[in-house]
Design an enzyme around this catalytic site. Structure first.
Site, PDB file in Angstrom:
ATOM      1  N   LYS A 129       3.611   0.437   1.840  1.00 45.36           N
ATOM      2  CA  LYS A 129       2.684  -0.487   1.171  1.00 45.36           C
ATOM      3  C   LYS A 129       2.977  -0.678  -0.316  1.00 45.36           C
ATOM      4  CE  LYS A 129      -0.914   1.309   4.240  1.00 45.36           C
ATOM      5  NZ  LYS A 129      -2.238   1.908   4.349  1.00 45.36           N
TER       6      LYS A 129
ATOM      7  N   ASP B 210      -7.831   7.476   9.058  1.00 44.14           N
ATOM      8  CA  ASP B 210      -8.924   6.488   9.159  1.00 44.14           C
ATOM      9  C   ASP B 210      -9.455   6.326  10.583  1.00 44.14           C
ATOM     10  OD1 ASP B 210      -6.620   5.214  10.017  1.00 44.14           O
ATOM     11  OD2 ASP B 210      -6.833   3.458   8.740  1.00 44.14           O
TER      12      ASP B 210
END
Length: 499
Positions: free
Chosen positions: A184, A220
């Site tokens: 990212k 997550d």
């Protein structure tokens, strides 16, 4: 025919609603369009085959010696229980997964069975810091954390912290996680191969003006399961189907060969996006899936994710629309600059186009936005294309979820399993038909499992706090057991002396 295909779908999934332009059936759909759409249709038998392949991959991923070659990594999370409703207290949550990170103060209230977000703050990470040193990055995080504590009069508290760190890591313990590689846009030096919890604690120690309690590293997907688990204690599966996709579930410890111990359970982060990376899904990949993979930043990786998740669905639709236009089957054979632009067709357009009431109108707005000359037949074909691709996504996702539910049932030798899935992700929450078709597929492939779906509230925030709360509860119970064990040992020694 396509008409027959939808009749088959209604037979396999009774009571389902499909957002299909039914007026289209009065028109003769060309055989060429049918042939393209058929490639995305998966029969019940094919879905069962896919589920069976995934079942074998789960076992490979859990194996001590087969794990390193397994496409589905089955990572131990060291989360050894789901909430039991007795958790309580104040917690911090830190959510780092992109150019911003969040700090939260979360309160778990036992009496009301509620997890409250008291306060939160978003902090930016400057672009140059994303490419700087690891020390700079963690010093910045520690500084932002202090600012948050100061502004909420918490700087004198020593609160436990749940740390959602959304980068590829190898977790060694609940509070030890090694960064495998940055993604990212991050490339901070001195972090890859290091324990990120240790780096955070060192940055806080360098400041010397506050401290934190125990830290729990949280994926997550695990956060999604745990945030639902406090509300519904039968929640033992977490699933995300949004930009990307992943799932976790509670596995029997005796099957987790890479972690010592046989007793109890552990949450496993499946990383099921990698399913098919060994070529096992090649028979159901279309030529459009192959192009999406080849043009991605990580060709050959995350095969399953690229077939079902929000980051890629719009592009699959765009590629098929371009092909149909080039074949003279859409828009009078005339494309547009916008339609020929990679990734221009957003996945949210699919949801808008498939809406039950305004779908046709939305379709025409999207086509006009793309500078295309359309008629009613074109609009109907585009809706069918979107339906075919989103339907395949829902059914593949449902097949994978059924595999996990069936595994839990068989593991526990139960005739019937009753469980809850905590779900998050924009595809599940925003697409008008996705959740219904996914649930129908699970019913079809896991008929002995009664599954409730619960939409997660802030898995990376509240869920992270919940993981920390459960870890604390288990640590307290463990200490109590050790103390009582000690008493028993003394009693046994006294008995032996008396004899």
């Amino acid at each position: 025919s396509v008409t027959a295909r939808f009749i088959h779908r209604q037979r396999d999934f009774p009571g389902e609603h499909f957002s299909i332009c039914t007026t289209f059936f009065s028109l003769s759909l060309s055989l060429q369009v049918q042939r393209y759409l058929e490639r995305f249709h998966l029969t019940r038998e094919k879905l069962q085959e896919v589920s069976e392949r995934l079942r074998k991959d789960l076992i490979r991923g859990l194996g001590k010696h087969s794990h390193h070659k397994a496409p589905v990594k089955m990572l131990p999370t060291f989360v050894r229980a789901t909430p039991d409703g007795t958790e309580k207290g104040d917690f911090l949550a830190l959510d780092l997964g992109g150019t911003n990170f969040r700090v939260l103060h979360v309160r778990v209230m036992e009496e009301q069975q509620r997890v409250l977000k008291m306060d939160s703050q978003i902090c930016a990470i400057p672009k140059e810091m994303m490419q700087g040193t690891g020390e700079q990055l963690f010093d910045h995080i520690a500084a932002c954390l202090y600012d948050f504590l100061l502004s909420h009069n918490l700087e004198r508290e020593t609160l436990p912290l749940g740390f959602t760190f959304s980068f590829p890591c190898e977790q060694k313990e609940i509070d030890k996680s090694i960064l495998i590689r940055w993604t990212k846009g991050f490339n901070c030096s001195g972090v890859e191969g290091e324990d990120v919890v240790k780096l955070l604690k060192e940055a806080i120690r360098r400041r010397g003006d506050y401290d934190i309690g125990s830290v729990a590293m949280v994926n997550d997907t695990v956060g999604t399961m745990m945030s639902c688990g406090f509300r519904d204690q039968s929640c033992e599966i977490g699933m995300i189907i949004g930009t990307g996709t992943n799932a976790c579930y509670m596995e029997e410890m005796k099957n987790v060969k890479r972690v010592e111990g046989e007793a109890g359970r552990m949450c496993i982060n499946t990383e099921w996006g990698g399913f098919g990376d060994d070529g096992s899904l090649r028979d159901i990949q279309t030529e459009f899936d192959v192009v999406v993979d080849e043009m991605s930043i990580n060709p050959g990786v995350h095969t399953f994710e690229k077939m079902i998740s929000g980051m890629y669905l719009g592009e699959i639709v765009r590629l098929l629309l371009v092909r149909l236009t080039e074949d003279g089957l859409l828009f009078g054979g005339r494309t547009s600059k916008a339609l020929l632009t990679p990734e221009a067709f957003e996945t949210k357009f699919i949801s808008e186009i498939e809406e039950q009431d305004n779908g046709l109108e939305n379709t025409q707005k999207v086509l006009s936005k793309f500078g295309l000359k359309w008629d009613t037949v074109d609009s109907c074909v585009v809706r069918l294309v979107c339906d075919a691709i989103s339907s395949r996504s829902a059914r593949l996702c449902g097949a994978a979820l059924a595999t996990l539910a069936n595994r839990i049932r068989v593991n526990r030798r139960q005739e019937r399993l009753k469980t809850t899935v905590g779900v998050d992700g924009t595809v599940y929450k925003k697409h008008p038909n996705f959740s219904e078709e996914l649930r129908a597929t699970v019913r079809l492939l896991a008929p002995k499992c009664d599954i409730t779906f619960l939409v997660s509230e802030d898995g990376s925030g509240k869920g992270a706090a919940m993981v920390t709360a459960v870890a604390q509860r288990l640590a307290r119970q463990s200490r109590l057991l050790e103390e009582s064990d000690g008493e028993t040992d003394d009693e046994e020694e006294e008995e032996e002396e008396d004899q």
